[in-house]
Design an enzyme around this catalytic site. Structure first.
Site, PDB file in Angstrom:
ATOM      1  N   ALA A   5       0.835  -1.210   0.000  1.00 37.49           N
ATOM      2  CA  ALA A   5       0.000   0.000   0.000  1.00 37.49           C
ATOM      3  C   ALA A   5       0.867   1.256   0.000  1.00 37.49           C
ATOM      4  O   ALA A   5       0.633   2.192  -0.783  1.00 37.49           O
ATOM      5  CB  ALA A   5      -0.927   0.008   1.222  1.00 37.49           C
TER       6      ALA A   5
ATOM      7  N   ARG B 217       5.619 -12.040  -2.672  1.00 36.27           N
ATOM      8  CA  ARG B 217       5.500 -10.689  -2.098  1.00 36.27           C
ATOM      9  C   ARG B 217       6.812  -9.920  -2.215  1.00 36.27           C
ATOM     10  O   ARG B 217       6.813  -8.723  -2.535  1.00 36.27           O
ATOM     11  CB  ARG B 217       5.082 -10.780  -0.624  1.00 36.27           C
ATOM     12  CG  ARG B 217       4.868  -9.409   0.025  1.00 36.27           C
ATOM     13  CD  ARG B 217       4.419  -9.561   1.484  1.00 36.27           C
ATOM     14  NE  ARG B 217       4.142  -8.264   2.084  1.00 36.27           N
ATOM     15  CZ  ARG B 217       5.043  -7.521   2.691  1.00 36.27           C
ATOM     16  NH1 ARG B 217       6.299  -7.943   2.771  1.00 36.27           N
ATOM     17  NH2 ARG B 217       4.717  -6.347   3.209  1.00 36.27           N
TER      18      ARG B 217
ATOM     19  N   TYR C  16      -0.260 -22.958  -4.731  1.00 30.32           N
ATOM     20  CA  TYR C  16       0.001 -22.406  -6.064  1.00 30.32           C
ATOM     21  C   TYR C  16       1.499 -22.142  -6.232  1.00 30.32           C
ATOM     22  O   TYR C  16       2.218 -21.915  -5.252  1.00 30.32           O
ATOM     23  CB  TYR C  16      -0.843 -21.160  -6.366  1.00 30.32           C
ATOM     24  CG  TYR C  16      -0.702 -19.993  -5.419  1.00 30.32           C
ATOM     25  CD1 TYR C  16       0.304 -19.057  -5.568  1.00 30.32           C
ATOM     26  CD2 TYR C  16      -1.620 -19.812  -4.391  1.00 30.32           C
ATOM     27  CE1 TYR C  16       0.399 -17.969  -4.714  1.00 30.32           C
ATOM     28  CE2 TYR C  16      -1.533 -18.728  -3.527  1.00 30.32           C
ATOM     29  CZ  TYR C  16      -0.519 -17.813  -3.702  1.00 30.32           C
ATOM     30  OH  TYR C  16      -0.424 -16.740  -2.850  1.00 30.32           O
TER      31      TYR C  16
ATOM     32  N   ASP D  25      -3.989  -2.516   4.779  1.00 27.55           N
ATOM     33  CA  ASP D  25      -4.313  -3.270   5.988  1.00 27.55           C
ATOM     34  C   ASP D  25      -4.492  -2.374   7.206  1.00 27.55           C
ATOM     35  O   ASP D  25      -5.146  -2.766   8.175  1.00 27.55           O
ATOM     36  CB  ASP D  25      -3.200  -4.292   6.284  1.00 27.55           C
ATOM     37  CG  ASP D  25      -3.354  -5.554   5.466  1.00 27.55           C
ATOM     38  OD1 ASP D  25      -4.253  -5.607   4.605  1.00 27.55           O
ATOM     39  OD2 ASP D  25      -2.577  -6.507   5.695  1.00 27.55           O
TER      40      ASP D  25
END
Ligand SMILES: Cc1cc2nc3c(=O)[nH]c(=O)nc-3n(C[C@H](O)[C@H](O)[C@H](O)COP(=O)(O)OP(=O)(O)OC[C@H]3O[C@@H](n4cnc5c(N)ncnc54)[C@H](O)[C@@H]3O)c2cc1C
Length: 363
Positions: free
Chosen positions: A12, A93, A192, A270
């Site tokens: 963010a 990430r 995944y 978040d």
């Protein structure tokens, strides 16, 4: 004096700084970590997040995901395989943080600056070492337990969901570029691949009576994860047999903070609305927040326009948790319906999410 200070160099915060800079706003970032290092594991970037990344000049740093495959965990039987359109990506990430940071250019990034509190109407950062820094406008992008959230909503409490999650990375070769969700009573597991199929991202969720702390750094015994899924079919057990290191965290439902602004401070990502991981939208909503706040300029108008969509995404994530863990007759009926839809119209299930994935905040 810099116009906007962003607290937190997560997804963010980095995206907000880029979006503001691209609009000609002077911006700086303050981050507690000494370095932006290899922390975290897999994220699923959906088309709504991909559009923001592309608008920031970034290609999602991971392969496109071809499908989401729901499988009955204990039997290994396929329930439904939903082909995905373009724009879904499987991303580490750390690779996304690196791609965002690579575009910072001359935006000042102040690392190793843990903030203990925000004060003076959101115009002052109080660092852990006793120093302070005056700011004009503050964007609080410091996550669910950050200082800015405490400043904006000191009394907002999270609720224990009665669920824990493990995450692990397992070396693999040639895993197909799709997400598998192995569901069963009281627990489910998502697999995944990351990084050209060389690593398998494992996230497993179990319902539990005892509370477990939140946080990204708490380790657990891999055998506890194996024991929880011991009755799952062979492929899951085989993957879990190769887990050497696993993190565990308790899932708390924070809901959206009732107000996202106080004084000069506005929360995003978040810090404003941590989501449960059952819709894989945390990073995507964070990207949307970053773009829309920069585009809106006025935080009050931004919050009023943004709340409805975020609230709907949070509620959808909560509902998914219930649906993955069905038991008894509801499970038999639910799985039968999924197989029937899967046989004739596998894309129909995903069309329910057109409001989410089809949305483009950049236009
Ligand atoms: C270390 C870590 C690992 C993660 N791993 C995963 C994962 O594997 N899979 C997944 O789905 N999600 C993961 N997440 C969460 C995911 O990144 C977020 O849910 C989502 O991307 C929204 O990001 P955000 O930028 O709002 O918050 P976050 O990603 O939490 O970023 C907040 C940033 O603020 C910084 N910060 C916090 N407090 C302070 C303070 N007091 N002073 C200064 N800086 C502060 C943090 O160091 C961090 O860089 C992880 C988050 C973190 C912090």
């Amino acid at each position: 004096m810099t116009e906007v200070t962003v607290l937190g160099a997560g997804i963010a915060g980095l995206a907000a700084a880029l979006a503001l800079r691209d609009r000609g706003v002077s911006v700086e970032i303050v981050e507690q970590a000494e370095r932006l290092t290899e922390v975290g594991a897999g994220l699923q970037i959906a088309p709504n997040g991909t559009r923001v990344l592309r608008a920031l000049g970034i290609d999602p740093p991971g392969p496109e995901s071809r499908a989401v495959h729901l499988i009955d965990g204990p039997t290994g039987r396929s329930l439904i395989r939903m082909p995905l359109g373009p724009g879904f990506h499987l991303v580490h990430r750390a690779d996304l943080i690196e791609a965002l940071a690579a575009r910072l250019g001359d935006i000042p990034l102040h690392l190793g600056r843990p903030v203990a509190g925000v004060s003076d109407g959101g115009r002052r950062l109080d660092f852990s070492n006793g120093q302070t820094r005056a700011v004009r406008r503050l964007i609080g992008a410091d996550g669910a337990r950050g200082a800015s959230r405490h400043f904006v909503a000191p009394d907002h409490a999270a609720r224990w969901t009665g669920q824990v999650a493990w995450r692990a990375l397992v070396p693999v070769a040639g895993w197909p570029a799709e997400a598998q969700v192995h569901v069963g009573p009281g627990r489910h597991l998502v697999l995944y691949p990351l990084r050209d199929g060389r690593l398998l991202n494992v996230v497993a969720v179990e319902e539990r009576a005892e509370w477990v702390a939140e946080g990204w750094s708490q380790e657990d015994d891999p055998q506890a994860l194996r024991d929880a899924f011991a009755n799952y079919a062979g492929p899951v057990r085989e993957v879990l047999s190769r887990v050497e290191r696993v993190h565990l965290w308790g899932l708390m439902d924070h809901g959206a903070v009732p107000a996202w602004r106080r004084g000069a401070c506005t929360l995003i990502g978040d810090a404003a609305h941590p989501t449960l991981p059952f819709l894989a939208q945390g990073a995507n909503l964070a990207l949307e927040d970053a773009w829309t706040l920069a585009a809106a300029g006025d935080p009050a108008a931004w919050e009023a326009a943004r709340r409805g969509r975020v609230t709907r995404a949070l509620a959808t994530a909560q509902a998914n948790a219930r649906n993955y863990h069905l038991t008894g007759m509801r499970r038999a009926l639910g799985h039968g319906a999924l197989r029937a839809v899967g046989a004739v119209a596998p894309r129909a299930m995903l069309r329910r999410y057109d409001w989410l994935y089809g949305h483009d905040v950049t236009v």
